[in-house]
Write a protein that holds these residues in place. Sequence first.
Motif: not given
Length: 352
Positions: A216-233
Amino acid sequence: MEVKELLNDVVASGSSDLHIKAGQPPIYRINGKIQRSTFPVLTKEDTKRLVYELMSEQQKSWFRDRLELDFTYELPGVARFRTNAFCQRGHIGAALRVIPIKIRSIDEWGLPEILKDIAEYHRGLVLVTGPTGSGKSTTIAAMVEYLNSLYRRHIITLEDPIEFVYEDNLCTIEQRGLGEDTDSFAEALRHVTRQNPDVVVVGEMRDLQTMQMAIRASEMGALVLTTLHTTDAAQTVDRILDTFPADQHQQIRLELSTALQAIISQALLRKLDGSGRTAAFEILICTPGVRNVIREGKAYQIYSLIQTGQKYGMQMLDQALKQMYMSGVVSYRDALSKCSDPEDFERSVSGG
């Protein structure tokens, strides 16, 4: 043994991690391998004293109540240490991750140049993924410092705990830690858009609420950088969808296909010459074709889109690993162990 003496030795040894455990000497992780230090074996009294020396009085109170605690300790001029204190078999122990005082740049780390372009996006969701200890926080810190050196932007970080500490250069950067400055990632994200951010860094998308609020924050106009514990796209897209109830999948696919800008997946490997470790990257850029397969629930097609998307700066993790192995940077065994498709990697390397 004083805690400052121990931590100075950890940094001097080039260790990435320190483990404090009763019945063992302090244990270091150097270039990915566990090694026992030359310090004496620690008693249960030693481990309690060392861990408590890292804590404030408030943190000691929290730890006594909860029996585990995440926090950061700083040794001025030396390093910061992301610390998890816990109990095992009735004794106090801790795991500490070394966080350098100086934030190295994208160029200093030798990270892919496309990360600079990704950092310059004005809105959307950027995911940095990989297993624990793969350098996700370091990659995000380098991207934030890149912005800080070139652009005038308002950056808010939400972390558990605060790791790298930024100094305002061109950017104005505010750092909020869980437990001290906010109760949860989701709660902080619920209010963050009212704080006029250009960039929001979220330590980890660890639950459904945080994922919802980050999108939601990314949809409202901010660039959101975050992480997940996954190995590929492709696995990352599936993991996000699987977090939500099945009756919400269609809506989440639609939102994700609109909000997502890039997925940066990374793996850390030992260098063949023993000089340290290096990272291999998979880069997915959300082209119209990528957005379409996410919207249609065909994440498995992402692999082929990355393979044909080199002109956009995309690359497969396995391609990066092959190049590193063929260049003599990493061993065949280590490269194979990090692959998404080991059988295809073996055929590719052997020319089959």
